[in-house]
Design an enzyme around this catalytic site. Structure first.
Site, PDB file in Angstrom:
ATOM      1  N   PRO A  11     -41.644  20.818  -8.755  1.00 50.50           N
ATOM      2  CA  PRO A  11     -40.794  21.113  -9.909  1.00 50.50           C
ATOM      3  C   PRO A  11     -39.627  20.143 -10.100  1.00 50.50           C
ATOM      4  CG  PRO A  11     -40.530  22.771  -8.183  1.00 50.50           C
ATOM      5  CD  PRO A  11     -41.709  21.935  -7.808  1.00 50.50           C
ATOM      6  N   ASN A  12     -39.393  19.875 -11.369  1.00 47.90           N
ATOM      7  CA  ASN A  12     -38.283  19.043 -11.852  1.00 47.90           C
ATOM      8  C   ASN A  12     -38.487  17.548 -11.639  1.00 47.90           C
ATOM      9  OD1 ASN A  12     -36.570  21.241 -12.809  1.00 47.90           O
ATOM     10  ND2 ASN A  12     -36.440  21.797 -10.650  1.00 47.90           N
ATOM     11  N   ARG A  19     -32.892  12.909 -14.037  1.00 51.47           N
ATOM     12  CA  ARG A  19     -32.296  14.047 -13.332  1.00 51.47           C
ATOM     13  C   ARG A  19     -31.441  13.536 -12.181  1.00 51.47           C
ATOM     14  NH1 ARG A  19     -35.750  16.881  -8.589  1.00 51.47           N
ATOM     15  NH2 ARG A  19     -34.359  18.599  -8.207  1.00 51.47           N
ATOM     16  N   TYR A  24     -31.381  10.821  -7.099  1.00 53.86           N
ATOM     17  CA  TYR A  24     -32.816  10.497  -7.141  1.00 53.86           C
ATOM     18  C   TYR A  24     -33.129   9.126  -7.747  1.00 53.86           C
ATOM     19  CZ  TYR A  24     -33.110  15.452  -6.002  1.00 53.86           C
ATOM     20  OH  TYR A  24     -32.959  16.667  -5.392  1.00 53.86           O
ATOM     21  N   ASN A  75     -44.642  15.412  -2.622  1.00 52.18           N
ATOM     22  CA  ASN A  75     -43.224  15.770  -2.674  1.00 52.18           C
ATOM     23  C   ASN A  75     -43.179  17.155  -3.318  1.00 52.18           C
ATOM     24  OD1 ASN A  75     -40.543  16.211  -3.069  1.00 52.18           O
ATOM     25  ND2 ASN A  75     -40.100  14.210  -3.978  1.00 52.18           N
ATOM     26  N   ALA A  78     -38.435  21.542  -4.590  1.00 51.07           N
ATOM     27  CA  ALA A  78     -37.798  22.774  -4.099  1.00 51.07           C
ATOM     28  C   ALA A  78     -38.796  23.709  -3.409  1.00 51.07           C
ATOM     29  CB  ALA A  78     -37.110  23.496  -5.251  1.00 51.07           C
ATOM     30  N   GLU A  99     -45.652  13.926   3.664  1.00 50.09           N
ATOM     31  CA  GLU A  99     -44.633  14.588   2.842  1.00 50.09           C
ATOM     32  C   GLU A  99     -43.522  13.579   2.533  1.00 50.09           C
ATOM     33  OE1 GLU A  99     -42.966  17.886   4.957  1.00 50.09           O
ATOM     34  OE2 GLU A  99     -41.456  18.320   3.433  1.00 50.09           O
ATOM     35  N   HIS A 101     -39.700  13.017   0.594  1.00 50.07           N
ATOM     36  CA  HIS A 101     -38.491  13.456  -0.123  1.00 50.07           C
ATOM     37  C   HIS A 101     -37.697  12.211  -0.483  1.00 50.07           C
ATOM     38  CE1 HIS A 101     -39.298  17.608   0.703  1.00 50.07           C
ATOM     39  NE2 HIS A 101     -39.597  17.247   1.942  1.00 50.07           N
ATOM     40  N   ARG A 108     -28.181  17.018   3.290  1.00 50.40           N
ATOM     41  CA  ARG A 108     -27.783  17.836   2.137  1.00 50.40           C
ATOM     42  C   ARG A 108     -27.554  19.293   2.561  1.00 50.40           C
ATOM     43  NH1 ARG A 108     -31.589  16.531  -2.814  1.00 50.40           N
ATOM     44  NH2 ARG A 108     -29.881  17.620  -3.852  1.00 50.40           N
TER      45      ARG A 108
HETATM   46  C1  DQA Z   1     -36.546  16.635  -3.027  1.00 47.49           C
HETATM   47  C2  DQA Z   1     -35.518  17.412  -2.224  1.00 47.49           C
HETATM   48  C3  DQA Z   1     -35.587  18.899  -2.546  1.00 47.49           C
HETATM   49  O1  DQA Z   1     -34.640  19.623  -1.764  1.00 47.49           O
HETATM   50  C4  DQA Z   1     -35.261  19.113  -4.006  1.00 47.49           C
HETATM   51  O2  DQA Z   1     -35.394  20.487  -4.336  1.00 47.49           O
HETATM   52  C5  DQA Z   1     -36.070  18.261  -4.913  1.00 47.49           C
HETATM   53  C6  DQA Z   1     -36.404  16.891  -4.523  1.00 47.49           C
HETATM   54  C7  DQA Z   1     -36.411  15.109  -2.832  1.00 47.49           C
HETATM   55  O3  DQA Z   1     -37.334  14.414  -3.230  1.00 47.49           O
HETATM   56  O4  DQA Z   1     -35.414  14.630  -2.288  1.00 47.49           O
HETATM   57  O5  DQA Z   1     -36.394  18.664  -6.027  1.00 47.49           O
HETATM   58  O6  DQA Z   1     -37.851  17.022  -2.608  1.00 47.49           O
END
Ligand code: DQA
Length: 145
Positions: A11-12, A19, A24, A75, A78, A99, A101, A108
């Site tokens: 998501p997002n 964003r 990011y 990725n 959340a 995985e 991020h 964080r």
């Molecule tokens: C994320 C880190 C997550 O905590 C966050 O909710 C994201 C992006 C990252 O790529 O750093 O949406 O996965």
């Protein structure tokens, strides 16, 4: 023979580049796809990039990967921190899983420090920006070859 690597995004991440760019960065998912495709092509492989804001759709894409893909870069955004369903789906997949991020989740908020997906991932890359995706594809290629 060339294999397909799925690159799954939660998501997002459709808003990547727009964003919170201070966290990011400015690259978009299209940029990520181009960079990953180039790395995979060097080794004769191909990538398919997906993004969904819906947990069930991500589960279904992982299930499709069982037939369609040799490896997964994910990725989960959340959902990393909440989704046992995504972990369970990944546990049905036999190939390598990395995985990613973009941010360093360990630097964080504490709720980001735990990832269910890490229980399945063969490797985890965090805090390398969007370059982390291409690094993950490079690692996947080594595992596949
Ligand atoms: C994320 C880190 C997550 O905590 C966050 O909710 C994201 C992006 C990252 O790529 O750093 O949406 O996965």
């Amino acid at each position: 023979m060339g294999k397909t690597i799925y690159i799954l995004n939660g998501p997002n991440l459709n808003l990547l580049g727009h964003r919170q760019p201070e966290i990011y960065g400015h690259d978009t998912l299209a940029d990520v796809e181009t960079a990953c495709a180039a790395v995979a092509a060097e080794r004769g492989h191909a990538v398919r990039l997906f993004q969904s804001n819906h947990e069930g759709e991500i589960v279904e894409t992982i299930q499709a990967a069982r037939q369609d893909a040799a490896a997964i870069v994910i990725n989960p955004a959340a959902y990393s921190h909440s989704s046992i369903a995504i972990l369970d789906a990944l546990n049905t997949f036999d190939g390598p899983v990395i995985e990613v991020h973009i941010s360093n989740i360990h630097k964080r908020e504490s709720f980001r420090h735990h990832s269910y997906v890490s229980l399945r991932a063969d490797g985890v890359i965090a805090g390398c920006g969007v370059e982390g995706y291409a690094l993950a594809v490079r690692r996947i290629c080594s595992l596949l070859d």
